[in-house]
Write a protein that holds these residues in place. Structure first.
Motif, PDB file in Angstrom:
ATOM      1  N   GLY A 140       0.794  -1.226   0.000  1.00  0.00           N
ATOM      2  CA  GLY A 140       0.000   0.000   0.000  1.00  0.00           C
ATOM      3  C   GLY A 140       0.825   1.274   0.000  1.00  0.00           C
ATOM      4  O   GLY A 140       2.054   1.253  -0.071  1.00  0.00           O
ATOM      5  N   ASP A 141       0.140   2.417   0.108  1.00  0.00           N
ATOM      6  CA  ASP A 141       0.750   3.746   0.014  1.00  0.00           C
ATOM      7  C   ASP A 141       1.841   3.923   1.081  1.00  0.00           C
ATOM      8  O   ASP A 141       1.569   3.831   2.279  1.00  0.00           O
ATOM      9  CB  ASP A 141      -0.299   4.819   0.211  1.00  0.00           C
TER      10      ASP A 141
ATOM     11  N   LYS B  24       8.009  -7.266  -5.365  1.00  0.00           N
ATOM     12  CA  LYS B  24       7.220  -6.309  -4.601  1.00  0.00           C
ATOM     13  C   LYS B  24       6.630  -5.270  -5.556  1.00  0.00           C
ATOM     14  O   LYS B  24       7.371  -4.590  -6.271  1.00  0.00           O
ATOM     15  CB  LYS B  24       8.070  -5.608  -3.549  1.00  0.00           C
ATOM     16  N   LEU B  25       5.303  -5.175  -5.565  1.00  0.00           N
ATOM     17  CA  LEU B  25       4.600  -4.213  -6.402  1.00  0.00           C
ATOM     18  C   LEU B  25       3.920  -3.174  -5.506  1.00  0.00           C
ATOM     19  O   LEU B  25       3.243  -3.536  -4.546  1.00  0.00           O
ATOM     20  CB  LEU B  25       3.557  -4.920  -7.276  1.00  0.00           C
ATOM     21  N   PHE B  26       4.094  -1.905  -5.833  1.00  0.00           N
ATOM     22  CA  PHE B  26       3.574  -0.815  -5.008  1.00  0.00           C
ATOM     23  C   PHE B  26       2.417  -0.110  -5.717  1.00  0.00           C
ATOM     24  O   PHE B  26       2.456   0.073  -6.932  1.00  0.00           O
ATOM     25  CB  PHE B  26       4.682   0.196  -4.705  1.00  0.00           C
ATOM     26  N   VAL B  27       1.418   0.323  -4.933  1.00  0.00           N
ATOM     27  CA  VAL B  27       0.226   0.942  -5.520  1.00  0.00           C
ATOM     28  C   VAL B  27       0.363   2.457  -5.682  1.00  0.00           C
ATOM     29  O   VAL B  27      -0.613   3.148  -5.958  1.00  0.00           O
ATOM     30  CB  VAL B  27      -1.039   0.628  -4.688  1.00  0.00           C
ATOM     31  N   GLY B  28       1.563   2.992  -5.555  1.00  0.00           N
ATOM     32  CA  GLY B  28       1.778   4.416  -5.776  1.00  0.00           C
ATOM     33  C   GLY B  28       1.750   5.236  -4.503  1.00  0.00           C
ATOM     34  O   GLY B  28       1.562   4.724  -3.399  1.00  0.00           O
ATOM     35  N   ASP B  29       1.922   6.579  -4.664  1.00  0.00           N
ATOM     36  CA  ASP B  29       2.157   7.480  -3.542  1.00  0.00           C
ATOM     37  C   ASP B  29       3.339   6.985  -2.725  1.00  0.00           C
ATOM     38  O   ASP B  29       3.259   6.774  -1.507  1.00  0.00           O
ATOM     39  CB  ASP B  29       0.900   7.647  -2.672  1.00  0.00           C
ATOM     40  N   LEU B  30       4.429   6.809  -3.421  1.00  0.00           N
ATOM     41  CA  LEU B  30       5.674   6.415  -2.768  1.00  0.00           C
ATOM     42  C   LEU B  30       6.175   7.526  -1.859  1.00  0.00           C
ATOM     43  O   LEU B  30       6.790   7.257  -0.825  1.00  0.00           O
ATOM     44  CB  LEU B  30       6.738   6.112  -3.829  1.00  0.00           C
ATOM     45  N   VAL B  31       5.920   8.770  -2.265  1.00  0.00           N
ATOM     46  CA  VAL B  31       6.540   9.916  -1.595  1.00  0.00           C
ATOM     47  C   VAL B  31       5.501  10.962  -1.202  1.00  0.00           C
ATOM     48  O   VAL B  31       4.343  10.901  -1.581  1.00  0.00           O
ATOM     49  CB  VAL B  31       7.600  10.569  -2.506  1.00  0.00           C
TER      50      VAL B  31
ATOM     51  N   ASN C  28      -1.048  10.077  -7.166  1.00  0.00           N
ATOM     52  CA  ASN C  28      -1.240  11.514  -7.318  1.00  0.00           C
ATOM     53  C   ASN C  28      -0.170  12.320  -6.592  1.00  0.00           C
ATOM     54  O   ASN C  28       0.252  13.383  -7.059  1.00  0.00           O
ATOM     55  CB  ASN C  28      -2.642  11.929  -6.835  1.00  0.00           C
ATOM     56  N   HIS C  29       0.324  11.817  -5.460  1.00  0.00           N
ATOM     57  CA  HIS C  29       1.378  12.547  -4.757  1.00  0.00           C
ATOM     58  C   HIS C  29       2.720  12.428  -5.463  1.00  0.00           C
ATOM     59  O   HIS C  29       3.545  13.345  -5.391  1.00  0.00           O
ATOM     60  CB  HIS C  29       1.473  12.081  -3.304  1.00  0.00           C
ATOM     61  N   ASP C  30       2.949  11.334  -6.157  1.00  0.00           N
ATOM     62  CA  ASP C  30       4.148  11.228  -6.983  1.00  0.00           C
ATOM     63  C   ASP C  30       4.102  12.293  -8.083  1.00  0.00           C
ATOM     64  O   ASP C  30       5.119  12.918  -8.412  1.00  0.00           O
ATOM     65  CB  ASP C  30       4.244   9.826  -7.603  1.00  0.00           C
ATOM     66  N   GLU C  31       2.915  12.512  -8.652  1.00  0.00           N
ATOM     67  CA  GLU C  31       2.756  13.541  -9.676  1.00  0.00           C
ATOM     68  C   GLU C  31       2.925  14.944  -9.089  1.00  0.00           C
ATOM     69  O   GLU C  31       3.531  15.818  -9.715  1.00  0.00           O
ATOM     70  CB  GLU C  31       1.393  13.410 -10.352  1.00  0.00           C
ATOM     71  N   VAL C  32       2.384  15.155  -7.900  1.00  0.00           N
ATOM     72  CA  VAL C  32       2.540  16.456  -7.240  1.00  0.00           C
ATOM     73  C   VAL C  32       4.016  16.782  -7.036  1.00  0.00           C
ATOM     74  O   VAL C  32       4.469  17.904  -7.289  1.00  0.00           O
ATOM     75  CB  VAL C  32       1.798  16.466  -5.883  1.00  0.00           C
TER      76      VAL C  32
ATOM     77  N   VAL D  87      -3.166  -0.348  -9.759  1.00  0.00           N
ATOM     78  CA  VAL D  87      -3.399   1.056 -10.098  1.00  0.00           C
ATOM     79  C   VAL D  87      -3.441   1.833  -8.793  1.00  0.00           C
ATOM     80  O   VAL D  87      -3.699   1.259  -7.730  1.00  0.00           O
ATOM     81  CB  VAL D  87      -4.711   1.224 -10.904  1.00  0.00           C
ATOM     82  N   HIS D  88      -3.195   3.135  -8.859  1.00  0.00           N
ATOM     83  CA  HIS D  88      -3.193   3.891  -7.604  1.00  0.00           C
ATOM     84  C   HIS D  88      -4.590   4.143  -7.067  1.00  0.00           C
ATOM     85  O   HIS D  88      -4.906   3.808  -5.923  1.00  0.00           O
ATOM     86  CB  HIS D  88      -2.466   5.220  -7.766  1.00  0.00           C
ATOM     87  N   ALA D  89      -5.452   4.765  -7.897  1.00  0.00           N
ATOM     88  CA  ALA D  89      -6.752   5.193  -7.385  1.00  0.00           C
ATOM     89  C   ALA D  89      -7.898   4.296  -7.810  1.00  0.00           C
ATOM     90  O   ALA D  89      -8.657   3.812  -6.965  1.00  0.00           O
ATOM     91  CB  ALA D  89      -7.030   6.636  -7.819  1.00  0.00           C
ATOM     92  N   GLY D  90      -8.079   4.083  -9.115  1.00  0.00           N
ATOM     93  CA  GLY D  90      -9.202   3.253  -9.530  1.00  0.00           C
ATOM     94  C   GLY D  90      -9.366   3.162 -11.025  1.00  0.00           C
ATOM     95  O   GLY D  90      -8.631   3.786 -11.790  1.00  0.00           O
ATOM     96  N   LEU D  91     -10.346   2.379 -11.444  1.00  0.00           N
ATOM     97  CA  LEU D  91     -10.667   2.172 -12.853  1.00  0.00           C
ATOM     98  C   LEU D  91     -12.167   2.343 -13.041  1.00  0.00           C
ATOM     99  O   LEU D  91     -12.955   1.970 -12.176  1.00  0.00           O
ATOM    100  CB  LEU D  91     -10.254   0.771 -13.306  1.00  0.00           C
ATOM    101  N   VAL D  92     -12.547   2.878 -14.197  1.00  0.00           N
ATOM    102  CA  VAL D  92     -13.961   3.015 -14.533  1.00  0.00           C
ATOM    103  C   VAL D  92     -14.416   1.742 -15.230  1.00  0.00           C
ATOM    104  O   VAL D  92     -13.833   1.348 -16.244  1.00  0.00           O
ATOM    105  CB  VAL D  92     -14.197   4.235 -15.444  1.00  0.00           C
ATOM    106  N   PRO D  93     -15.425   1.065 -14.720  1.00  0.00           N
ATOM    107  CA  PRO D  93     -15.902  -0.182 -15.346  1.00  0.00           C
ATOM    108  C   PRO D  93     -16.327   0.036 -16.793  1.00  0.00           C
ATOM    109  O   PRO D  93     -16.904   1.069 -17.151  1.00  0.00           O
ATOM    110  CB  PRO D  93     -17.112  -0.559 -14.479  1.00  0.00           C
ATOM    111  N   GLY D  94     -16.020  -0.944 -17.629  1.00  0.00           N
ATOM    112  CA  GLY D  94     -16.458  -0.916 -19.011  1.00  0.00           C
ATOM    113  C   GLY D  94     -15.598  -0.091 -19.944  1.00  0.00           C
ATOM    114  O   GLY D  94     -15.865  -0.043 -21.150  1.00  0.00           O
ATOM    115  N   VAL D  95     -14.563   0.552 -19.436  1.00  0.00           N
ATOM    116  CA  VAL D  95     -13.675   1.371 -20.264  1.00  0.00           C
ATOM    117  C   VAL D  95     -12.347   0.640 -20.441  1.00  0.00           C
ATOM    118  O   VAL D  95     -11.694   0.298 -19.455  1.00  0.00           O
ATOM    119  CB  VAL D  95     -13.417   2.754 -19.619  1.00  0.00           C
ATOM    120  N   PRO D  96     -11.919   0.373 -21.689  1.00  0.00           N
ATOM    121  CA  PRO D  96     -10.638  -0.304 -21.906  1.00  0.00           C
ATOM    122  C   PRO D  96      -9.495   0.446 -21.226  1.00  0.00           C
ATOM    123  O   PRO D  96      -9.502   1.681 -21.166  1.00  0.00           O
ATOM    124  CB  PRO D  96     -10.485  -0.270 -23.435  1.00  0.00           C
TER     125      PRO D  96
END
Length: 267
Positions: A40-41, A65-72, A97-101, A151-160
């Protein structure tokens, strides 16, 4: 790790650095590891991350080890976290999103008329290697042989996956329906008070492992598992094995202290 991935969808960042939108790990790559652990984060909680890896007996390169993002960001040892992942042969992450910030603030700090806030002054000292590492972190990691997506936040169902809105991948928490007379559709919300938890509505087919939602803590839905349990806020750092002899087993460690105070509706 070039040649280890079966497929990368790439894009060009403005400053000329090649980054990855979506990364796919093929079965031959995954077979190099005895187990796979999704974490996790972290938010710069380096000491807790080391504690978790020790508790899970996952310090060696035999476990992926796979991380879901917001490392920092927000935590005390952001550089140490990035150094650990960047130098490891068995750690991969998606973008939060915090990695992007942090990337945005770093690039802004190079402008003569821009002043970082006091809480972000550490960003000026990021090494070029760590900046480049963050820029190359993908938005998703897909594991077809395990029918899973990180993924970090989420996915919209039905969208490739290839046409998912990148902002949703790092920021969404909830989903709702729109109805503008002639058009109905699904809309994503960052605010947890609007709509319903996206993971509760996700029907697959893949199982999604995600973070970004410390307020709801550990989430265990039919085909989605949320692993943000608020370590940086003094709660827990949580991980789960998704393959190997300990598949389905959770590991958690208590935060050594609360490094940040969470505000209402904060991302």
């Amino acid at each position: 790790m070039p040649a280890q991935f079966s497929k990368d969808v790439i894009y060009l960042i403005k400053n000329g650095i090649i980054g990855v939108l979506h990364r796919e790990l093929d079965s031959s790559f995954l077979e190099q590891f005895e187990e796979i652990l999704v974490i996790g984060d972290v938010h710069g909680c380096y000491d807790e991350l080391k504690m978790l890896l020790e508790k899970a007996n996952a310090t060696g390169n035999n476990i992926l080890k796979l991380f879901v993002g917001d490392l920092v960001n927000k935590g005390p040892k952001n550089q140490e976290v990035l150094n650990l992942l960047r130098e490891s042969k068995s750690m991969l992450s998606v973008r939060g999103n915090h990695d992007e910030v942090v990337l945005k603030e770093y690039l802004n700090s190079k402008k003569s008329d821009y002043q970082l806030k006091e809480k972000n002054l550490w960003i000026k000292d990021l090494s070029e290697e760590n900046v480049k590492y963050l820029m190359e972190v993908p938005y998703t990691i897909k594991l077809p042989s395990l029918n899973s997506i990180i993924v970090h936040a989420g996915l919209v169902p039905g969208v490739p996956l290839e046409i998912q809105d990148l902002a949703y991948l790092v920021r969404m928490r909830n989903l709702g329906m729109t109805d503008y007379f002639w058009e109905k559709g699904i809309v994503a919300y960052e605010n947890p008070s609007e709509g319903e938890p996206w993971a509760q509505l996700w029907g697959g087919p893949e199982h999604v492992y995600f973070g970004h939602d410390a307020k709801r803590m550990l989430q265990r839905h039919f085909r989605a598992t949320g692993l943000d349990t608020g370590c940086v806020y003094g709660n827990w750092l949580t991980a789960v094995f998704i393959s190997g002899p300990r598949k389905g087993q959770f590991v958690e460690v208590k935060a050594l202290e609360a490094y940040s105070k969470k505000k209402a509706n904060e991302n």
